[in-house]
Design an enzyme around this catalytic site. Structure first.
Site, PDB file in Angstrom:
ATOM      1  N   ARG A   6      -7.353  11.314 -26.945  1.00 52.13           N
ATOM      2  CA  ARG A   6      -6.975  10.195 -26.067  1.00 52.13           C
ATOM      3  C   ARG A   6      -7.990   9.081 -26.330  1.00 52.13           C
ATOM      4  O   ARG A   6      -9.182   9.241 -26.073  1.00 52.13           O
ATOM      5  CB  ARG A   6      -6.985  10.615 -24.584  1.00 52.13           C
ATOM      6  N   ASP A  64     -11.636   3.741 -17.188  1.00 52.91           N
ATOM      7  CA  ASP A  64     -11.677   4.634 -18.354  1.00 52.91           C
ATOM      8  C   ASP A  64     -12.650   4.140 -19.405  1.00 52.91           C
ATOM      9  O   ASP A  64     -13.175   4.922 -20.202  1.00 52.91           O
ATOM     10  CB  ASP A  64     -10.274   4.792 -18.935  1.00 52.91           C
ATOM     11  N   ASN A  89      -8.403   0.366 -17.259  1.00 63.95           N
ATOM     12  CA  ASN A  89      -8.002   1.423 -16.322  1.00 63.95           C
ATOM     13  C   ASN A  89      -6.484   1.569 -16.423  1.00 63.95           C
ATOM     14  O   ASN A  89      -5.815   0.843 -17.171  1.00 63.95           O
ATOM     15  CB  ASN A  89      -8.453   1.071 -14.889  1.00 63.95           C
ATOM     16  N   LYS A  90      -5.940   2.505 -15.678  1.00 66.78           N
ATOM     17  CA  LYS A  90      -4.514   2.827 -15.753  1.00 66.78           C
ATOM     18  C   LYS A  90      -3.636   1.577 -15.704  1.00 66.78           C
ATOM     19  O   LYS A  90      -3.914   0.652 -14.943  1.00 66.78           O
ATOM     20  CB  LYS A  90      -4.177   3.787 -14.602  1.00 66.78           C
ATOM     21  N   GLN A 144       0.519   9.660 -11.115  1.00 67.21           N
ATOM     22  CA  GLN A 144      -0.718  10.333 -10.691  1.00 67.21           C
ATOM     23  C   GLN A 144      -1.079   9.978  -9.254  1.00 67.21           C
ATOM     24  O   GLN A 144      -1.735  10.757  -8.572  1.00 67.21           O
ATOM     25  CB  GLN A 144      -1.890   9.940 -11.612  1.00 67.21           C
ATOM     26  N   ARG A 152      -6.773  15.435 -16.930  1.00 70.80           N
ATOM     27  CA  ARG A 152      -6.755  13.991 -17.172  1.00 70.80           C
ATOM     28  C   ARG A 152      -7.795  13.364 -16.258  1.00 70.80           C
ATOM     29  O   ARG A 152      -8.404  14.036 -15.422  1.00 70.80           O
ATOM     30  CB  ARG A 152      -5.356  13.372 -17.027  1.00 70.80           C
ATOM     31  N   GLY A 153      -7.971  12.049 -16.405  1.00 68.69           N
ATOM     32  CA  GLY A 153      -9.044  11.373 -15.667  1.00 68.69           C
ATOM     33  C   GLY A 153     -10.279  11.346 -16.554  1.00 68.69           C
ATOM     34  O   GLY A 153     -10.651  12.369 -17.139  1.00 68.69           O
ATOM     35  N   ALA A 154     -10.909  10.176 -16.633  1.00 67.28           N
ATOM     36  CA  ALA A 154     -11.950   9.962 -17.644  1.00 67.28           C
ATOM     37  C   ALA A 154     -13.097  10.982 -17.605  1.00 67.28           C
ATOM     38  O   ALA A 154     -13.392  11.631 -18.622  1.00 67.28           O
ATOM     39  CB  ALA A 154     -12.462   8.528 -17.529  1.00 67.28           C
TER      40      ALA A 154
END
Ligand code: MRU
Length: 396
Positions: A122, A276, A286-287, A235, A81-83
């Site tokens: 995603r 992201d 973003n998150k 996270q 995960r993570g862009a």
């Protein structure tokens, strides 16, 4: 397939070389071994290896990805995960698609189906479609299976190098902000608040948000990080706390709702988060929860920065609210919490059975709340004019 397992504690050292006044990052290490969050098996180039981020910080497991489906599933279940990392993983997915070609394959159809399938996994992080499209573009010039395979592998490895270099540069530019705060505070620790994980695990190496922090720490500048736990998947608690702890960075884990209080109490000097997808006008996805931090920072006149490589900028869109698709994930991530007990990872329900829950993965922070963007080319304001000046080659 699980390749190897180490039980924590894991030692992770982030070395920095100071070369002629130029700060240089070295690779992340676990134990004495260098790691990136994705790489090719040196003994079998048909295997892509990733660290299983679902298991950290409790277990360190390496997973083997051998097919397009393996890649889709690893992105989907957030093994990776993570862009920037999901972008690189998607790029390797196209490489694995080239390995699936046989004499019966309609090559163009097969590759474009794989690309569509991987991009659909995603929706919010633009890095995924950017990286997949980057590899697909390179493949246009090739027809034979052997040259497609070589070209796809080269392109996926190139993406990893681009992202690593982006993080290196973001580190150097972001360091200046921390240095200047440290001077203002006459050497008292600089308190940085961050959300989710925009560290080396999310970025192949170094991290976006973490790169300036690691550089500052290694230069002897006292820093302390407030780490948002980042519900529902935590996270922050699981990954950011792990990374910072392993590198000796002082940090304190806080609930997602604590940031506003800490800002009112003047306990936060700067907020730095990842991205992201950022529009050409500077809106940042973003998150989920990032927007609330930006509001609180704005109200308390605290600088709010987004650290992001240009691969996270969607130069085709101008309005984050209308044009960015916000991923909705399984509500069970909200109704349940997972953690470590009795030697294993366990999941428990935290609400009445049959509770209706909604799970929005990201939110949009409007450009007006953002003090600046820390990119590989430097720091700019979150405006179309400034982004255009910095990335003029990307504008139509
Ligand atoms: O859902 P995730 O864990 O992929 O979300 C990650 C984030 O929101 C990060 O802040 C973002 O990807 C930036 S990564 C450098």
């Amino acid at each position: 397939m699980v390749h190897s397992i180490f039980i924590t504690p894991i030692f992770c050292i982030f070395d920095t070389l100071l070369l002629g006044g130029q700060e240089e990052h070295k690779k992340m290490k676990i134990g004495n071994q260098n790691y990136q969050s994705i790489w090719i098996d040196e003994n079998d180039k048909a295997i892509v290896k990733v660290i299983d981020q679902q298991k950290l910080p409790f277990f360190f497991e390496i997973k083997d990805l051998r097919s397009v489906d393996d890649v889709f599933n690893a992105i989907d279940d957030m093994t990776v995960r993570g862009a920037p990392l999901i972008g690189a993983t998607g790029a390797f997915g196209i490489y694995l698609a080239t390995l699936e070609i046989n004499s019966q394959t309609n090559i163009r159809e097969h590759l474009s189906n794989a690309a569509r399938y991987l991009i659909s996994c995603r929706p919010t992080a633009v890095n995924l479609s950017w990286a997949v499209s980057y590899v697909m573009e390179k493949l246009k010039k090739h027809d034979s299976p052997a040259s497609l395979i070589k070209s796809a592998l080269d392109a996926a490895l190139e993406i990893c190098e681009i992202e690593k270099e982006n993080c290196r540069q973001i580190g150097k530019h972001g360091l200046k902000l921390i240095e200047s705060l440290s001077e203002k505070k006459k050497g008292a620790p600089v308190n940085i608040l961050t959300h989710c994980n925009a560290g080396w695990l999310a970025c192949i190496d170094f991290g976006t948000v973490t790169a300036p922090i690691y550089l500052a720490h290694d230069k002897g500048i006292p820093v302390h990080v407030w780490v948002d736990e980042t519900r529902p998947r935590n996270q922050g608690a699981k990954l950011t706390a792990y990374e910072l702890g392993q590198n000796g960075i002082p940090y304190t884990l806080i609930t997602d709702n604590s940031g506003g209080h800490l800002m009112q109490q003047k306990q936060v000097d700067i907020v730095i988060v990842g991205s992201d997808r950022t529009t050409r006008t500077g809106d940042v996805a973003n998150k989920i929860g990032t927007y609330l931090k930006a509001l609180a920072a704005f109200d308390n006149s605290i600088p709010f920065y987004c650290a992001l490589p240009s691969s996270s900028i969607d130069f085709n869109i101008s309005d984050g609210f209308k044009e960015i698709v916000i991923e909705e994930r399984n509500p069970e991530e909200v109704t349940n919490v997972s953690g470590f007990a009795d030697g294993k990872i366990q999941t428990v329900r935290i609400c009445p059975e049959d509770t209706t829950a909604a799970n929005y993965g990201f939110d949009i922070t409007p450009a007006r709340l953002i003090t600046g963007l820390i990119t590989e080319k430097g720091i700019c304001r979150a405006t179309e004019k400034d982004i255009k000046e910095m990335f003029s080659d990307k504008f139509n």
